[in-house]
Scaffold this motif. Structure first.
Motif, PDB file in Angstrom:
ATOM      1  N   GLU A  33       0.849  -1.191   0.000  1.00  0.00           N
ATOM      2  CA  GLU A  33       0.000   0.000   0.000  1.00  0.00           C
ATOM      3  C   GLU A  33       0.880   1.235   0.000  1.00  0.00           C
ATOM      4  OE1 GLU A  33      -3.827   1.857   2.394  1.00  0.00           O
ATOM      5  OE2 GLU A  33      -2.746   0.164   3.245  1.00  0.00           O
ATOM      6  N   GLU A  34       0.581   2.130  -0.895  1.00  0.00           N
ATOM      7  CA  GLU A  34       1.254   3.419  -0.951  1.00  0.00           C
ATOM      8  C   GLU A  34       0.247   4.475  -0.502  1.00  0.00           C
ATOM      9  OE1 GLU A  34       4.481   3.838  -1.629  1.00  0.00           O
ATOM     10  OE2 GLU A  34       4.708   1.716  -2.030  1.00  0.00           O
ATOM     11  N   PRO A  35       0.722   5.601   0.023  1.00  0.00           N
ATOM     12  CA  PRO A  35      -0.208   6.660   0.429  1.00  0.00           C
ATOM     13  C   PRO A  35      -1.110   7.081  -0.737  1.00  0.00           C
ATOM     14  CG  PRO A  35       2.011   7.154   1.171  1.00  0.00           C
ATOM     15  CD  PRO A  35       2.108   5.945   0.285  1.00  0.00           C
ATOM     16  N   ASP A  36      -2.347   7.336  -0.439  1.00  0.00           N
ATOM     17  CA  ASP A  36      -3.334   7.792  -1.426  1.00  0.00           C
ATOM     18  C   ASP A  36      -3.525   6.818  -2.588  1.00  0.00           C
ATOM     19  OD1 ASP A  36      -3.645  10.144   0.083  1.00  0.00           O
ATOM     20  OD2 ASP A  36      -1.968  11.086  -0.973  1.00  0.00           O
ATOM     21  N   SER A  37      -3.428   5.520  -2.318  1.00  0.00           N
ATOM     22  CA  SER A  37      -3.668   4.541  -3.381  1.00  0.00           C
ATOM     23  C   SER A  37      -4.409   3.345  -2.812  1.00  0.00           C
ATOM     24  CB  SER A  37      -2.353   4.077  -4.012  1.00  0.00           C
ATOM     25  OG  SER A  37      -1.703   3.153  -3.168  1.00  0.00           O
ATOM     26  N   SER A  38      -4.860   2.510  -3.715  1.00  0.00           N
ATOM     27  CA  SER A  38      -5.498   1.273  -3.289  1.00  0.00           C
ATOM     28  C   SER A  38      -4.416   0.294  -2.835  1.00  0.00           C
ATOM     29  CB  SER A  38      -6.303   0.690  -4.452  1.00  0.00           C
ATOM     30  OG  SER A  38      -5.439   0.424  -5.535  1.00  0.00           O
ATOM     31  N   VAL A  39      -4.847  -0.815  -2.323  1.00  0.00           N
ATOM     32  CA  VAL A  39      -3.930  -1.843  -1.838  1.00  0.00           C
ATOM     33  C   VAL A  39      -3.708  -2.867  -2.950  1.00  0.00           C
ATOM     34  CG1 VAL A  39      -3.656  -3.693  -0.146  1.00  0.00           C
ATOM     35  CG2 VAL A  39      -4.690  -1.526   0.535  1.00  0.00           C
ATOM     36  N   LEU A  40      -2.454  -3.270  -3.144  1.00  0.00           N
ATOM     37  CA  LEU A  40      -2.149  -4.345  -4.085  1.00  0.00           C
ATOM     38  C   LEU A  40      -2.080  -5.643  -3.293  1.00  0.00           C
ATOM     39  CD1 LEU A  40      -1.271  -5.426  -6.893  1.00  0.00           C
ATOM     40  CD2 LEU A  40       1.090  -5.029  -6.153  1.00  0.00           C
ATOM     41  N   ASP A  41      -2.913  -6.594  -3.663  1.00  0.00           N
ATOM     42  CA  ASP A  41      -2.881  -7.919  -3.047  1.00  0.00           C
ATOM     43  C   ASP A  41      -1.778  -8.706  -3.754  1.00  0.00           C
ATOM     44  OD1 ASP A  41      -3.267 -10.501  -2.128  1.00  0.00           O
ATOM     45  OD2 ASP A  41      -5.449 -10.381  -2.232  1.00  0.00           O
ATOM     46  N   VAL A  42      -0.596  -8.671  -3.176  1.00  0.00           N
ATOM     47  CA  VAL A  42       0.577  -9.295  -3.794  1.00  0.00           C
ATOM     48  C   VAL A  42       0.343 -10.787  -3.985  1.00  0.00           C
ATOM     49  CG1 VAL A  42       3.045  -9.779  -3.556  1.00  0.00           C
ATOM     50  CG2 VAL A  42       2.135  -7.575  -2.821  1.00  0.00           C
ATOM     51  N   ALA A  43      -0.147 -11.441  -2.953  1.00  0.00           N
ATOM     52  CA  ALA A  43      -0.354 -12.886  -3.023  1.00  0.00           C
ATOM     53  C   ALA A  43      -1.302 -13.261  -4.162  1.00  0.00           C
ATOM     54  CB  ALA A  43      -0.872 -13.405  -1.689  1.00  0.00           C
ATOM     55  N   ALA A  44      -2.359 -12.482  -4.349  1.00  0.00           N
ATOM     56  CA  ALA A  44      -3.328 -12.776  -5.411  1.00  0.00           C
ATOM     57  C   ALA A  44      -2.774 -12.459  -6.798  1.00  0.00           C
ATOM     58  CB  ALA A  44      -4.614 -11.993  -5.176  1.00  0.00           C
ATOM     59  N   SER A  45      -1.782 -11.580  -6.866  1.00  0.00           N
ATOM     60  CA  SER A  45      -1.230 -11.213  -8.175  1.00  0.00           C
ATOM     61  C   SER A  45      -0.074 -12.118  -8.600  1.00  0.00           C
ATOM     62  CB  SER A  45      -0.766  -9.751  -8.167  1.00  0.00           C
ATOM     63  OG  SER A  45       0.382  -9.599  -7.365  1.00  0.00           O
ATOM     64  N   LEU A  46       0.210 -13.137  -7.806  1.00  0.00           N
ATOM     65  CA  LEU A  46       1.273 -14.079  -8.155  1.00  0.00           C
ATOM     66  C   LEU A  46       0.688 -15.359  -8.737  1.00  0.00           C
ATOM     67  CD1 LEU A  46       3.570 -13.752  -5.017  1.00  0.00           C
ATOM     68  CD2 LEU A  46       3.986 -12.810  -7.292  1.00  0.00           C
ATOM     69  N   ILE A  47       1.325 -15.841  -9.773  1.00  0.00           N
ATOM     70  CA  ILE A  47       0.969 -17.114 -10.387  1.00  0.00           C
ATOM     71  C   ILE A  47       2.142 -18.046 -10.111  1.00  0.00           C
ATOM     72  CG2 ILE A  47       0.436 -18.273 -12.564  1.00  0.00           C
ATOM     73  CD1 ILE A  47      -0.170 -15.328 -13.606  1.00  0.00           C
ATOM     74  N   VAL A  48       1.874 -19.208  -9.582  1.00  0.00           N
ATOM     75  CA  VAL A  48       2.954 -20.147  -9.287  1.00  0.00           C
ATOM     76  C   VAL A  48       3.171 -21.044 -10.501  1.00  0.00           C
ATOM     77  CG1 VAL A  48       3.759 -21.982  -7.758  1.00  0.00           C
ATOM     78  CG2 VAL A  48       2.446 -20.069  -6.831  1.00  0.00           C
TER      79      VAL A  48
END
Length: 128
Positions: A33-48
């Motif tokens: 999460e960066e200030p003034d932004s949405s949250v990036l779901d890192v785990a969901a954006s990874l493909i194994v």
């Protein structure tokens, strides 16, 4: 080449030397999460793929694009890269560690002193 890299660091290598501050183990984050932004779901954006995490760079790019400040965007990209490498580090095992110097990042099983010298060399080379 290795001798040239080692010359970048003062002193002699020994097992008792303190690990350089440039080399570290990091916990793989699940969210960014960066200030003034949405949250990036890192785990969901990874493909194994074959046991190794591969990021969905389009999802990361969309998240970064949602940030209005260019400096914050650059930091977000950097944070996403390190987050991915932290997940790679976790998947590869404890022999692997990250080394970072300015804008160069290295994931490696190299001895910490050599990894630190390598990442410093990378930064120096990129700045030429």
């Amino acid at each position: 080449m290795l001798k040239s890299l080692l010359k970048l660091l003062p002193g002699k290598s020994s097992a008792s030397e303190k690990t350089p501050d440039l080399v570290f183990q990091v916990s793989a984050p699940t969210h960014l999460e960066e200030p003034d932004s949405s949250v990036l779901d890192v785990a969901a954006s990874l493909i194994v793929v074959e046991g190794l995490p591969a990021p969905d760079w389009r999802a990361v790019g969309s998240w970064v694009s949602s940030i209005s400040d260019p400096a914050a965007q650059a930091k977000a990209w950097s944070d996403a890269e390190v987050a991915w490498l932290a997940h790679m580090q976790e998947a590869l095992g404890p022999r692997y560690h990250l080394a970072q110097h300015e804008y160069a990042v290295l994931l490696s099983p190299l001895e910490p002193r050599v990894a630190a010298a390598t990442v410093q060399f990378m930064t120096k080379t990129l700045s030429r």
